[in-house]
Design an enzyme around this catalytic site. Structure first.
Site, short mmCIF file in Angstrom:
data_model
loop_
_atom_site.label_atom_id
_atom_site.label_comp_id
_atom_site.label_asym_id
_atom_site.label_seq_id
_atom_site.Cartn_x
_atom_site.Cartn_y
_atom_site.Cartn_z
N ASP A 308 38.11 51.49 36.58
CA ASP A 308 39.43 51.13 36.08
C ASP A 308 40.20 50.47 37.23
OD1 ASP A 308 41.57 50.69 34.45
OD2 ASP A 308 41.69 52.73 33.68
C1 BGC Z 1 43.85 50.70 32.10
C2 BGC Z 1 42.63 50.21 31.37
C3 BGC Z 1 42.66 48.71 31.26
C4 BGC Z 1 42.78 48.12 32.66
C5 BGC Z 1 42.81 46.61 32.69
C6 BGC Z 1 44.07 49.97 33.41
O1 BGC Z 1 45.28 50.31 33.98
O2 BGC Z 1 43.71 52.09 32.33
O3 BGC Z 1 42.58 50.79 30.09
O4 BGC Z 1 41.51 48.24 30.61
O5 BGC Z 1 43.97 48.58 33.25
O6 BGC Z 1 43.97 46.10 32.21
#
Ligand code: BGC
Length: 785
Positions: A308
């Site tokens: 993430d």
């Molecule tokens: C979120 C994810 C997301 C990623 C990209 C993160 O902060 O937890 O769910 O896919 O950002 O935007």
């Protein structure tokens, strides 16, 4: 203690040995194109010698730096979800320091970056283009929690299929969805992004989404690679506070939280995203047990793992080492691609030199990224997803808007309908009150990045479209969604576009009361702003925000029938509303066609059929709250003076609206469930039949639900667990017999040795219209002779 009758495999109790189920691999279908260069589909684990040969040859030509470059995922500047944004993106792409980008779309923008990679790097390796396509790409569907309340897997799959078609026409080949985190705490803002509290339902939704995105062949121009997230257990953040610590028994993990991830992987999801939380004391992005031993070795996952957003950098704050150390840890644990943080890019070369990681560790990760590109068809045609003509003909085409309207209708849940206030007449005067009545921005919900809220149909517009000129609308805003200055600032700082009425609350309410008094019926449209839900949007108070309840109280005093239309992204605490409104319709954030879809339901063009997938508490103090709880040694039976029981002094244990709950304009009668056998052996199945009759005045759909309870276990078992459901359509007066098959698999669970077992003894079966209102039968699983 009961003897284990049937186990799939026996393993000792250690994290490293957990999960004994044989990985169920998807079948591989292969096709060879004109160039003979590519073949495999989705994440089929079967060998693909052509792909292997292609990648072997490519990797043999790659330098260590080029390999590390593939592990770097950069964000292009807008829609960021973390504190850091990638710098020098163009330069890094040209240098071969980038494996994929996200937050860039449109065929033109994607082509520009793809050309940069293909024309400037030595080996011309194309980029992946990822994006948070969560509930639709340009045509926006209800938020995922809303999609799940349709209990309609065909509809959910169709929403993902349409999203894939639009996204792939818009330059993208990889989506950060489905989010399959089980969530039982309504304070957590991200409960909006998943399918609610139940592992059985969550697993079905996970499969439907993966099928919808990936189709049968990832190399088609209209399919995209899915990402299962957030691996794992992210929905169990303590106190519902985002990014918070998770601490969970293996028993709960394997029986309740892991099944949807596993289901998505079995459905062939091409990639997995790590979660921000820790799992058994080790943050997910550095958790080798999780990312390698469980995910790959036990479940047979053969795609790639992306972290993430800046999750590797955040390992430092988790307290497991400095940046160089955590970079090596994450790679060795099984993280292949570093989202935005550039820890891999900056540290891995040195780590190879120091011996902290081997080049072989890097090779494994690089190979997985290259395989994904190969499966997507990018080596054959890096511009496969950048066809402007296709974009023009695909994005937001009328058929897709129509599908969004149909699917949105299915997601709505009728929570109350006294004296048949709904459906509304297509005549008379409606007092349309509330901060969300004319709203467009909030309707498309959180995570609707490429969606254009200006294209969304407001409820006011929807009522005009559906009810026609026979209905007169009188509007008053009545309240702001939020009054707290800090809350407003926070929401607007992150794209909230909140329009705050400067009048005093008293003035606004007085105007609304006057409007209501001069009308036949009140439709009060209240709820949350989309920014109060989703990531980093936990709320400790889950009642209607701002002065909205005060508004409803004032409206109630007019004595006019009051229909409350809710727009929100989590279960809310609605005790007052339930006692005082005549009807309540939960519409979530219903997407581009929200207004039309809600009006279809309000005026009876569609009979509501949605059922809750997350329990609604009476008060926030009850959360986490879920139907499949354990009994405890002191279950509370409802006696006021019964002190030493597992209970609260000030509220019962029951939810306000249970899991599976939702009304219809018609009514359904259930017969007593009939079982085909009273006792079975451990490898037999049995059938449960129930007659369901439509006893009301409308044709309608009903979600018939089957729950099972293992009455005595070697470990404690939930009071009931969903094991089947069927959504059926019944004409007025019609009766249908619904048949469920309970298989041995439905009766199995993971015991504390992490064996998957079926234990003999009594099982109860419950069938009904929701998890509370059920009829019971029972059967026995016999000891093996
Ligand atoms: C979120 C994810 C997301 C990623 C990209 C993160 O902060 O937890 O769910 O896919 O950002 O935007």
């Amino acid at each position: 203690m009961k003897r284990v009758l049937y186990t799939t495999l026996v393993l000792s109790l250690c994290m490293a040995c957990a999960d004994n189920m044989t990985p169920q691999k998807t079948t591989t279908t292969a096709s060879t194109t004109a160039t003979g260069q590519r073949a495999a589909h989705a994440s089929s684990p079967a060998a693909d010698p052509e792909m292997d040969k292609f990648i072997d040859e490519l990797m043999a030509r790659m330098t260590l730096e080029e390999k590390i470059g593939q592990l770097n995922l950069v964000a292009v500047g807008f829609d960021v979800t973390g504190p850091v944004v990638s710098q020098n993106v163009d330069e890094n792409i040209r240098k071969g320091n980038v494996g994929g980008v996200f937050n860039t779309f449109t065929p033109v923008a994607a082509r520009k970056l793809q050309e940069m990679a293909v024309n400037n790097t030595r080996l011309k390796i194309p980029l992946l283009f990822g994006y948070d396509v969560i509930h639709g790409h340009r045509t926006i569907f209800p938020i995922p929690l809303g999609l799940s309340t349709s209990w309609d897997m065909e509809a959910i799959e169709r929403s993902a299929r349409i999203a894939a078609d639009e996204a792939s026409a818009d330059g993208l080949n990889w989506v950060f969805s489905p989010m399959v985190d089980i969530a039982r705490d309504a304070r957590w803002g991200r409960i909006a992004e998943g399918a609610g509290e139940d592992p059985y339902l969550g697993s079905q939704v996970a499969r439907a989404m993966v099928r919808g995105y990936q189709g049968d062949d990832l190399s088609e121009e209209n399919t995209v690679m899915a990402t299962v997230k957030h691996f794992a257990l992210y929905g169990a953040a303590e106190a519902g506070r985002d990014y918070n610590t998770v601490d969970m028994s293996l028993n709960r993990m394997f029986n309740e939280y892991l099944p949807p991830y596993k289901a998505a992987i079995e459905a062939g999801a091409g990639s997995v995203m790590t979660s921000f939380n820790e799992v058994n004391g080790v943050p997910a992005s550095a958790n080798k047990w999780l990312l390698t031993e469980l995910l790959r070795d036990k479940w047979g996952f053969d795609g790639f793992v992306v972290t993430d957003y800046t999750a590797i950098n955040e390992l430092v704050a988790h307290g497991i080492g400095d940046e160089a150390h955590v970079g090596a840890l994450a790679l060795k644990a099984g993280a292949d691609m570093d989202m935005v943080g550039e820890v891999f890019l900056k540290n891995l070369k040195q780590a190879v030199q120091s011996g902290a990681v081997s080049e072989e560790d890097i090779n494994k990760a690089t190979r997985r990224i290259l395989e994904a590109k190969y499966k997507l068809g990018l080596f054959e045609d890096p511009y496969l997803y950048t066809d402007e003509e296709r974009a023009k003909n695909t994005i937001m085409k009328p058929a897709y808007r129509e599908a969004a309207r149909e699917i949105a209708r299915k997601s709505m849940v009728l929570l109350k309908n006294e004296k048949q206030v709904l459906p509304l007449q297509k005549s008379g005067t409606i007092a349309l009150i509330g901060p969300l009545a004319k709203n467009q921005r909030d309707m498309i919900g959180n995570w609707s990045g490429a969606g254009d809220w200006k294209q969304a149909v407001s409820l006011e517009q929807g009522i005009r479209n559906v009810a026609g000129p026979g209905v007169k609308i009188k509007y008053a805003k009545g309240a702001n969604i939020a009054d707290d200055e800090q809350m407003i600032q926070r929401l607007n700082a992150h794209g909230g576009d909140l329009e705050i009425d400067k009048r005093s609350s008293e003035e606004m309410i007085a105007e609304a009361v006057k409007t209501a008094s001069a009308s036949d019926v009140i439709v009060a449209v209240v709820g949350e702003s989309q920014g109060m839900t989703g990531e980093a949007a936990s709320r400790a108070d889950i009642t209607l925000p701002g002065q909205q309840r005060e508004l409803l109280k004032a409206l109630k005093k007019t004595g006019k029938p009051m229909v409350v239309v809710l727009m929100n992204g989590r279960p809310l605490a609605l005790t007052w509303e339930d006692e005082n409104a005549d009807a309540i319709l939960e519409t979530w954030f219903a997407g581009t066609e929200a207004g039309n879809a809600i009006a279809d339901v309000l005026f009876g063009n569609y009979n509501p059929s949605g059922k809750l997938t997350a329990s609604f508490p009476q008060v926030v103090g009850q959360v986490p709250l879920y139907y499949a709880h354990k009994n405890t040694g002191r279950p509370f039976g409802g006696e006021l003076l019964d002190k030493y029981k597992s209970r609260y002094m000030d509220v019962t244990n029951e939810p306000l609206y249970p899991f599976g709950y939702g009304l219809s304009y018609t009514t359904f009668d259930y017969s007593q469930p009939q079982l085909s056998k009273n006792s079975i052996s451990a490898n037999e199945s049995l059938e449960v039949k129930v007659d369901v009759k439509n006893t009301g005045n409308y044709d309608g759909e009903e979600v018939v639900q089957l729950y099972v309870q293992d009455v005595v276990g070697s470990i404690t078992r939930p009071v009931k667990e969903l094991k089947g459901f069927q959504k059926i359509n019944l004409k007025k007066g019609e009766t249908q017999t619904v048949t469920f098959t309970i298989t041995p698999e439905d009766l199995m669970f993971y015991n504390n040795e992490l064996e998957r077992v079926l234990e003999p003894g009594e099982f109860k079966v419950y069938v009904g219209t929701n998890s509370r209102d059920v009829q019971e039968a029972s059967f026995t699983v016999r000891e093996n002779q």
